[in-house]
Design a protein around this motif. Structure first.
Motif: not given
Length: 159
Positions: A78-80, A82-83
């Motif tokens: 999920n962090t990737k 979002q980025q």
């Protein structure tokens, strides 16, 4: 009349199946230009069965592969996600809404195919390059480094 025949010059680009240059070819051919080509290099062509799957190519044109990647990243990292898709998220663009987005873009292009006005480029004037040193200054720097190294070596010898 107006000549609408053209040839695709790929230059030094690699012409592998599904390459973006063939997307441009497909767009130009769909736009009415007569460009001699085969469907063998379009996404959706299966070399084994020697058949072209137009639906798969259509899905690629309308961003199906991007939507699949968005869904994959959202589940896995999920962090990737979002980025990678920050601008999509800021515009509230979901993976399943990409096809409608692309259709809307194509409609707008059909309404007015002329290129939009480009903004004039204004370079950043605050950056100043360092003034080049003179030969004497460069030689003095080298001599200072030599002196410092020699002094360091003499200290090591004294110990």
């Amino acid at each position: 009349g107006v000549q609408t025949c053209a040839l695709l010059d790929v230059g030094c680009k690699t012409t592998s199946t599904g390459c973006r240059i063939f997307g441009a070819l497909k767009g130009a051919a769909d736009g009415g230009l007569d460009i001699p080509h085969s469907e063998k290099r379009f996404p959706g062509y299966d070399r084994d069965s020697k058949e072209y799957d137009a639906d798969m190519h259509r899905e690629r044109i309308f961003g199906g592969h991007v939507g699949e990647y968005m869904e994959y990243l959202e589940e896995e990292d999920n962090t990737k996600y979002q980025q990678q898709f920050a601008s999509y998220l800021a515009e509230d663009i979901e993976a399943d809404g990409l096809e409608e987005l692309y259709e809307g873009v194509h409609e707008k292009i059909r309404e007015d195919p002329s290129a939009s006005e480009k903004k004039a480029f204004t370079p950043d004037k605050s950056f100043k390059r360092k003034v080049k040193k003179t030969l004497a200054e460069r030689k003095a720097d080298v001599q200072a480094k030599k002196d410092a190294k020699n002094a360091e070596l003499e200290e090591d010898d004294d110990e």
